[in-house]
Write an enzyme that holds these catalytic residues in place. Structure first.
Site, PDB file in Angstrom:
ATOM      1  N   GLU A   1       0.602  -1.458   0.093  1.00  0.00           N
ATOM      2  CA  GLU A   1       0.080   0.265   0.257  1.00  0.00           C
ATOM      3  C   GLU A   1       0.714   0.974   0.269  1.00  0.00           C
ATOM      4  O   GLU A   1       0.514   2.236  -0.490  1.00  0.00           O
ATOM      5  CB  GLU A   1      -1.012  -0.024   1.644  1.00  0.00           C
TER       6      GLU A   1
ATOM      7  N   HIS B   1       7.885 -26.669  -1.607  1.00  0.00           N
ATOM      8  CA  HIS B   1       7.393 -27.730  -2.118  1.00  0.00           C
ATOM      9  C   HIS B   1       5.949 -27.652  -2.462  1.00  0.00           C
ATOM     10  O   HIS B   1       5.191 -28.530  -3.070  1.00  0.00           O
ATOM     11  CB  HIS B   1       6.475 -29.279  -0.890  1.00  0.00           C
TER      12      HIS B   1
ATOM     13  N   LYS C   1     -14.462   0.822  -3.850  1.00  0.00           N
ATOM     14  CA  LYS C   1     -14.919   1.020  -2.958  1.00  0.00           C
ATOM     15  C   LYS C   1     -16.640   2.006  -4.003  1.00  0.00           C
ATOM     16  O   LYS C   1     -17.887   1.375  -3.379  1.00  0.00           O
ATOM     17  CB  LYS C   1     -14.671   1.646  -1.457  1.00  0.00           C
TER      18      LYS C   1
HETATM   19  O1  PA5 Z   1      -3.315   1.324   5.764  1.00  0.00           O
HETATM   20  C1  PA5 Z   1      -3.874   1.990   5.647  1.00  0.00           C
HETATM   21  O2  PA5 Z   1      -5.063   2.718   5.596  1.00  0.00           O
HETATM   22  C2  PA5 Z   1      -5.499   1.257   5.703  1.00  0.00           C
HETATM   23  O3  PA5 Z   1      -5.136  -0.109   5.035  1.00  0.00           O
HETATM   24  C3  PA5 Z   1      -6.406   1.071   6.309  1.00  0.00           C
HETATM   25  O4  PA5 Z   1      -6.586   0.709   7.842  1.00  0.00           O
HETATM   26  C4  PA5 Z   1      -7.664   0.278   6.229  1.00  0.00           C
HETATM   27  O5  PA5 Z   1      -8.723   0.312   5.095  1.00  0.00           O
HETATM   28  C5  PA5 Z   1      -9.319   0.102   7.444  1.00  0.00           C
HETATM   29  O6  PA5 Z   1      -9.423   1.369   7.741  1.00  0.00           O
HETATM   30  P1  PA5 Z   1     -10.392   2.273   8.842  1.00  0.00           P
HETATM   31  O7  PA5 Z   1      -9.230   2.058   9.963  1.00  0.00           O
HETATM   32  O8  PA5 Z   1      -9.973   3.438   8.508  1.00  0.00           O
HETATM   33  O9  PA5 Z   1     -11.055   1.163   9.126  1.00  0.00           O
END
Ligand code: PA5
Length: 445
Positions: free
Chosen positions: A287, A308, A422
């Site tokens: 990310e 394996h 989303k």
């Molecule tokens: O690193 C990030 O910002 C995302 O992966 C969030 O942790 C994830 O989308 C969850 O978001 P939230 O804590 O707002 O529900």
């Protein structure tokens, strides 16, 4: 933790390339401290470990003790950065067969809200039947759909059993200080809340209440976990020269490999308990770096298990892989291979030796085989898997991720690409406000 051993990258990347990155890596580290790099609104994690006070840890532990006293099962609700760090540490430190061991005293931690699987949710609700129940709901934005759905279901169950007042004692919310639907619900219902600081992004939040509270509920020594992170914060501080900064060395080595066409990084471990640590790491790097058409693709493997299944590809497939191995120097237990009178299986040559030694030789043999096959290797050694080492590793990978993102030239602290699915999902679900998108998207199916 020792400095990463990058010697097995040198046949693939000239030493001069790595040397040329020293100054850039030091500069990138400095940017994380001065706040002059991209995404500087999200640098709260950089000095986070050293800012954690004994008073704050005491508050976390007191809340954990309350939940432990009230519930046999605590459902931890969250997704992405609000879930993976806790899961990673619990899996690494947990006993995989605890469920069969009668001496267990800690509450069972179940996870929800990291999936929208109907069968998973139904099965979880069956599992909590007849067991006292509490929940920790975690969402920084307070609006993420997956945990919001799971929380609605768990909250209704807790309220049905214990009433609104009982629910207020059994539900803890971890969210933004001011914004989001979860914040409003928590305030309205009078839940105990903890704040995720504005300047700490989800995937960098395991050392905030996001990770610390569920880990304390599970009986993990959070003091040692935080102490490990503090140690690594000091080891990678601003001004630490490249050669002494493990995070800078790792970031530079992987970037040098990326520039030479090694675009996939396998995080490998020889301990199955580290499988979810690789999942946490995958989110952190995927990310943070995967944007603007750039970034190393992070993948995880557990050896020798995956030798394996994936071993063939790693040894002889496309030569775009490199491997980063988390090498664990010692096990907590001893299991020795005994001599057998008949030696029917031909294993008497191992008699008197520990399984850990076999695992270690598998690790060294695999490293050399993969290097011979064209897979560069970075080795990160930890003494053993415990809270201290995991705290060190967490901060090490976070710091290296920030440096890596800056070397790559991206903002490592945003995730604009996560919104696309989303928007489509809401349009397909006919969420109010998405009318035009709903009409458009339905034509495409
Ligand atoms: O690193 C990030 O910002 C995302 O992966 C969030 O942790 C994830 O989308 C969850 O978001 P939230 O804590 O707002 O529900």
């Amino acid at each position: 933790m020792k400095n990463p051993d990058v010697s097995k990258t040198l046949g693939f990347v000239p030493e001069a390339d790595l040397d040329a990155l020293r100054a850039d890596a030091e500069y990138s580290n400095a940017l994380l401290h001065t706040g002059e790099g991209k995404g500087s609104d999200f640098l709260g994690w950089v000095n986070l470990p050293s800012s954690i006070t004994p008073g704050f840890l005491a508050e976390i532990k007191a809340t954990a003790a309350t939940l432990r006293s009230l519930a046999e099962v605590v459902v931890v609700i969250g997704i992405g950065g609000s879930y993976l760090g806790t899961k990673a540490v619990l899996e690494a430190l947990g006993d995989p067969f605890a469920v069969l061991k009668k001496e267990r005293r800690d509450p069972e931690i179940l996870f929800a809200g990291h999936t929208i699987s109907e069968d998973y949710m139904a099965s979880l609700m069956e599992a909590v039947e007849g067991r006292s129940l509490a929940a920790v709901v975690i969402s920084k934005s307070g609006t993420t759909t997956e945990p919001a759905i799971a929380f609605r279901i768990i909250k209704q169950e807790i309220e049905k059993r214990y009433g609104a007042d009982g629910a207020a004692k059994r539900i803890v919310a971890i969210t933004d200080a001011r914004r989001g639907a979860l914040k409003s619900v928590a305030d309205g219902a009078g839940y105990k809340t903890f704040v995720i600081p504005d300047d700490v992004g989800g995937r960098f939040s395991v050392l905030t209440p996001v990770g610390l509270l569920p880990l304390a509920v599970a009986g993990i020594d959070i003091d040692a976990f935080v102490a490990g992170a503090q140690k690594m914060e000091a080891a990678t501080a601003a001004g630490v020269p490249f050669a002494q900064n493990p995070a800078a060395i790792y970031a530079a080595a992987r970037y040098a490999l990326y520039q030479k066409g090694y675009k996939i990084e396998l995080l490998a471990a020889y301990e199955p308990g580290l499988q979810y640590f690789a999942e946490w790491w995958k989110q952190l790097y995927g990310e943070s770096e995967g944007k603007e058409g750039k970034g190393i693709f992070p993948a995880g493997v557990i050896f020798s298990t995956d030798l394996h299944s994936m071993g063939q590809y790693i040894q002889e497939g496309e030569r775009t892989l490199f491997e980063t191995v988390i090498s664990v120097a010692s096990s907590h237990h001893r299991v020795t291979i005994e001599r057998a009178a008949d030696d029917g299986d031909g294993l008497n040559f191992l008699a008197g030796r520990r399984i850990g030694e076999v695992n270690h030789m598998a690790e060294l043999g695999t490293m050399l085989a993969h290097v011979d096959g064209g897979v560069p290797n970075i080795r990160i050694e930890i003494p053993k898997i415990d809270e201290m080492a995991l705290g060190e590793l967490v901060y090490f990978f976070e710091k290296a991720c920030g440096i890596s993102g800056y070397l790559l030239g991206v903002n490592p602290f945003d995730q604009p690409g996560v919104e696309a699915y989303k928007r489509n999902m809401f349009a397909l679900l006919e969420k109010p406000g998405y009318e035009a998108a709903t009409a458009e998207i339905k034509k495409r199916l």
